[in-house]
Scaffold this active site. Structure first.
Site, PDB file in Angstrom:
ATOM      1  N   TRP A  29      -7.675   8.601  16.229  1.00  0.00           N
ATOM      2  CA  TRP A  29      -6.220   8.621  16.091  1.00  0.00           C
ATOM      3  C   TRP A  29      -5.655   9.789  15.272  1.00  0.00           C
ATOM      4  O   TRP A  29      -4.490  10.167  15.441  1.00  0.00           O
ATOM      5  CB  TRP A  29      -5.746   7.327  15.418  1.00  0.00           C
ATOM      6  CG  TRP A  29      -6.169   7.219  13.971  1.00  0.00           C
ATOM      7  CD1 TRP A  29      -7.366   6.777  13.513  1.00  0.00           C
ATOM      8  CD2 TRP A  29      -5.417   7.599  12.814  1.00  0.00           C
ATOM      9  NE1 TRP A  29      -7.407   6.838  12.134  1.00  0.00           N
ATOM     10  CE2 TRP A  29      -6.221   7.328  11.686  1.00  0.00           C
ATOM     11  CE3 TRP A  29      -4.135   8.114  12.630  1.00  0.00           C
ATOM     12  CZ2 TRP A  29      -5.785   7.585  10.374  1.00  0.00           C
ATOM     13  CZ3 TRP A  29      -3.705   8.361  11.326  1.00  0.00           C
ATOM     14  CH2 TRP A  29      -4.524   8.092  10.212  1.00  0.00           C
TER      15      TRP A  29
ATOM     16  N   GLU B 226       0.840  -1.200   0.000  1.00  0.00           N
ATOM     17  CA  GLU B 226       0.000   0.000   0.000  1.00  0.00           C
ATOM     18  C   GLU B 226       0.872   1.246   0.000  1.00  0.00           C
ATOM     19  O   GLU B 226       1.896   1.311   0.686  1.00  0.00           O
ATOM     20  CB  GLU B 226      -0.919   0.006   1.224  1.00  0.00           C
ATOM     21  CG  GLU B 226      -1.881   1.179   1.275  1.00  0.00           C
ATOM     22  CD  GLU B 226      -2.923   1.027   2.375  1.00  0.00           C
ATOM     23  OE1 GLU B 226      -3.353  -0.132   2.617  1.00  0.00           O
ATOM     24  OE2 GLU B 226      -3.301   2.028   2.995  1.00  0.00           O
TER      25      GLU B 226
ATOM     26  N   GLN C 128       0.436  12.971   5.845  1.00  0.00           N
ATOM     27  CA  GLN C 128       1.211  11.791   6.218  1.00  0.00           C
ATOM     28  C   GLN C 128       1.301  10.845   5.022  1.00  0.00           C
ATOM     29  O   GLN C 128       0.292  10.553   4.380  1.00  0.00           O
ATOM     30  CB  GLN C 128       0.551  11.069   7.388  1.00  0.00           C
ATOM     31  CG  GLN C 128       1.251   9.780   7.815  1.00  0.00           C
ATOM     32  CD  GLN C 128       0.669   9.204   9.092  1.00  0.00           C
ATOM     33  OE1 GLN C 128       1.001   9.640  10.185  1.00  0.00           O
ATOM     34  NE2 GLN C 128      -0.209   8.224   8.965  1.00  0.00           N
ATOM     35  N   THR C 129       2.503  10.387   4.736  1.00  0.00           N
ATOM     36  CA  THR C 129       2.689   9.348   3.728  1.00  0.00           C
ATOM     37  C   THR C 129       3.162   8.084   4.420  1.00  0.00           C
ATOM     38  O   THR C 129       3.767   8.129   5.493  1.00  0.00           O
ATOM     39  CB  THR C 129       3.713   9.770   2.661  1.00  0.00           C
ATOM     40  OG1 THR C 129       4.976  10.047   3.290  1.00  0.00           O
ATOM     41  CG2 THR C 129       3.237  11.007   1.912  1.00  0.00           C
TER      42      THR C 129
ATOM     43  N   GLU D  24      -2.295  10.535   3.351  1.00  0.00           N
ATOM     44  CA  GLU D  24      -3.358  10.703   4.339  1.00  0.00           C
ATOM     45  C   GLU D  24      -3.266  12.109   4.921  1.00  0.00           C
ATOM     46  O   GLU D  24      -2.234  12.495   5.469  1.00  0.00           O
ATOM     47  CB  GLU D  24      -3.241   9.669   5.462  1.00  0.00           C
ATOM     48  CG  GLU D  24      -3.520   8.244   5.021  1.00  0.00           C
ATOM     49  CD  GLU D  24      -3.389   7.249   6.159  1.00  0.00           C
ATOM     50  OE1 GLU D  24      -4.332   6.467   6.360  1.00  0.00           O
ATOM     51  OE2 GLU D  24      -2.350   7.268   6.850  1.00  0.00           O
TER      52      GLU D  24
ATOM     53  N   GLY E  65       4.365   1.086   9.141  1.00  0.00           N
ATOM     54  CA  GLY E  65       5.177   1.780  10.129  1.00  0.00           C
ATOM     55  C   GLY E  65       6.241   2.669   9.524  1.00  0.00           C
ATOM     56  O   GLY E  65       7.220   3.015  10.178  1.00  0.00           O
ATOM     57  N   ARG E  66       6.047   3.061   8.253  1.00  0.00           N
ATOM     58  CA  ARG E  66       7.047   3.891   7.568  1.00  0.00           C
ATOM     59  C   ARG E  66       6.496   5.309   7.352  1.00  0.00           C
ATOM     60  O   ARG E  66       6.611   5.880   6.268  1.00  0.00           O
ATOM     61  CB  ARG E  66       7.419   3.260   6.232  1.00  0.00           C
ATOM     62  CG  ARG E  66       8.058   1.873   6.350  1.00  0.00           C
ATOM     63  CD  ARG E  66       8.501   1.379   4.984  1.00  0.00           C
ATOM     64  NE  ARG E  66       9.228   0.118   5.073  1.00  0.00           N
ATOM     65  CZ  ARG E  66       8.694  -1.078   4.848  1.00  0.00           C
ATOM     66  NH1 ARG E  66       7.395  -1.174   4.535  1.00  0.00           N
ATOM     67  NH2 ARG E  66       9.425  -2.176   4.939  1.00  0.00           N
ATOM     68  N   GLU E  67       5.913   5.869   8.385  1.00  0.00           N
ATOM     69  CA  GLU E  67       5.277   7.173   8.253  1.00  0.00           C
ATOM     70  C   GLU E  67       6.300   8.303   8.111  1.00  0.00           C
ATOM     71  O   GLU E  67       7.337   8.305   8.766  1.00  0.00           O
ATOM     72  CB  GLU E  67       4.389   7.469   9.461  1.00  0.00           C
ATOM     73  CG  GLU E  67       3.237   6.511   9.647  1.00  0.00           C
ATOM     74  CD  GLU E  67       3.589   5.325  10.536  1.00  0.00           C
ATOM     75  OE1 GLU E  67       4.794   5.132  10.831  1.00  0.00           O
ATOM     76  OE2 GLU E  67       2.669   4.595  10.947  1.00  0.00           O
TER      77      GLU E  67
ATOM     78  N   ASP F  32       0.378   5.411   0.585  1.00  0.00           N
ATOM     79  CA  ASP F  32      -0.627   6.283   1.205  1.00  0.00           C
ATOM     80  C   ASP F  32      -0.278   7.757   1.150  1.00  0.00           C
ATOM     81  O   ASP F  32       0.848   8.160   1.490  1.00  0.00           O
ATOM     82  CB  ASP F  32      -0.782   5.946   2.701  1.00  0.00           C
ATOM     83  CG  ASP F  32      -1.405   4.597   2.954  1.00  0.00           C
ATOM     84  OD1 ASP F  32      -2.095   4.091   2.072  1.00  0.00           O
ATOM     85  OD2 ASP F  32      -1.193   4.055   4.058  1.00  0.00           O
TER      86      ASP F  32
ATOM     87  N   GLY G  88      -3.176  12.870  18.217  1.00  0.00           N
ATOM     88  CA  GLY G  88      -3.229  11.565  18.862  1.00  0.00           C
ATOM     89  C   GLY G  88      -4.612  11.103  19.233  1.00  0.00           C
ATOM     90  O   GLY G  88      -4.778  10.251  20.117  1.00  0.00           O
TER      91      GLY G  88
ATOM     92  N   ARG H 293      11.367   4.789  18.629  1.00  0.00           N
ATOM     93  CA  ARG H 293      10.528   3.760  18.017  1.00  0.00           C
ATOM     94  C   ARG H 293      11.370   2.674  17.356  1.00  0.00           C
ATOM     95  O   ARG H 293      11.014   1.498  17.396  1.00  0.00           O
ATOM     96  CB  ARG H 293       9.623   4.433  16.985  1.00  0.00           C
ATOM     97  CG  ARG H 293       8.573   3.547  16.370  1.00  0.00           C
ATOM     98  CD  ARG H 293       7.742   4.373  15.403  1.00  0.00           C
ATOM     99  NE  ARG H 293       6.752   3.605  14.692  1.00  0.00           N
ATOM    100  CZ  ARG H 293       6.068   4.051  13.644  1.00  0.00           C
ATOM    101  NH1 ARG H 293       6.298   5.279  13.197  1.00  0.00           N
ATOM    102  NH2 ARG H 293       5.177   3.289  13.053  1.00  0.00           N
TER     103      ARG H 293
END
Length: 311
Positions: free
Chosen positions: A221, A128, A145-146, A132, A155-157, A130, A225, A301
């Site tokens: 979300w 996918e 956000q990609t 967003e 988890g690659r934001e 994205d 947050g 993270r």
């Protein structure tokens, strides 16, 4: 690079891409169909502009009629104005998502579950790409956000603050996807590059994937947050879309078409295998000025950087 030089480069690339990839001005029905929330989709200008509506009963979305295994995907988008906190406007390219049609507010639960549980059919993996838009309170910037999913791993934001008001007018958001790189563009300015790092053990998205658009309530979300919820009192909440052309290599839903790597498709040619020096200069400047979060530098993270982040 000074501000004047930065501006000149932006104008150059905008003119270059507009001349080399001129719109064919397809209508919505040529390449897309409604995916959910049909009664919250409105058509204008002979189906060359679409409005999606979000209210307490439902949001809406549409999808491409075909699947693709490489291509250049674009959409002109004007985001919801006023108070858009908690509102997610998404332009994304996923593998064959499980299509569950649930009316009214129950769809939001299913949308969230689909993304979190990664339930997919007729595809062995979840890939996918994205865009967003995460919304915000009036007067505050809207975060773009990609993200990139490959083989079910996301988890690659990365997050970007745009250099214009995305609610005031239409702007282009584009993805170039070939076997060498995935490039995210805003108004023809590259904001993110995801290289093919299979030599480092990182599986590269291969599809096949559909092009999808949705407007939905992500209050749990999306903004601050999840503390800033969607406010329906100042509705209607609408997102606007134009340019329904798709430059893509068609593929079956069950597996990628190997011909999609052919040089018969312009986006696979050598000049699109990496950013040239001028584009790379614009990209580096943009990253320094406008990127507010990058998973590659989030040591809390990822104490050990993901392999694709190591140059």
């Amino acid at each position: 690079m000074d501000a004047y030089s930065w501006f000149k480069l932006l104008i150059f690339f905008q003119m270059f891409f507009m001349s080399s990839n001129a719109s064919k001005n397809a209508s919505f029905d040529e390449n897309y169909s409604a995916n959910w929330g049909d009664h919250h989709i409105s058509f204008f200008n002979h189906e060359r502009e679409v409005h999606l509506l979000l209210d307490p009963s439902s949001g809406a979305g549409f999808k491409s009629k075909e699947f693709f295994a490489s291509g250049y995907f674009q959409m002109r988008i004007k985001l919801p104005g006023n108070d858009s906190a908690g509102v997610v406007t998404a332009f994304y390219v996923p593998t064959n998502a499980l299509n569950i049609f649930v009316n009214n507010a129950f769809f939001f639960l299913w949308e969230s579950l689909l993304k979190k549980l990664q339930l997919y059919t007729n595809a062995t993996v979840h890939d996918e790409l994205d865009f967003e838009f995460l919304g915000n309170r009036p007067g505050k910037p809207i975060t773009l956000q990609t993200n990139v999913f490959s083989n079910g791993v996301g988890g690659r934001e990365q997050k970007t603050n745009l250099w214009f008001d995305p609610t005031a007018d239409f702007h282009y958001y584009k993805m170039l996807w070939n076997q060498h790189q995935i490039v995210f563009f805003v108004n023809d300015v590259p904001i993110r590059v995801f290289k093919n790092n299979t030599n480092k053990g990182v599986r590269y998205p291969i599809g096949p994937m559909q092009v999808m658009v949705s407007l939905w309530d992500g209050s749990d979300w999306a903004t601050d947050g999840g503390t800033a919820k969607a406010n329906y009192s100042n509705g209607p909440i609408q997102a606007h879309f134009q340019d329904f052309d798709i430059d893509g290599c068609p593929s079956t839903p069950t597996g990628p078409n190997k011909d999609c790597y052919s040089s018969n498709y312009w986006w696979n040619n050598e000049e699109y295998r990496q950013l040239n020096p001028d584009k790379l200069k614009v990209y580096d400047t943009m990253k320094k000025k406008h990127t507010t979060y990058d998973y590659c530098t989030d040591t809390g993270r990822y104490p050990t950087p993901p392999p694709e982040c190591i140059r």
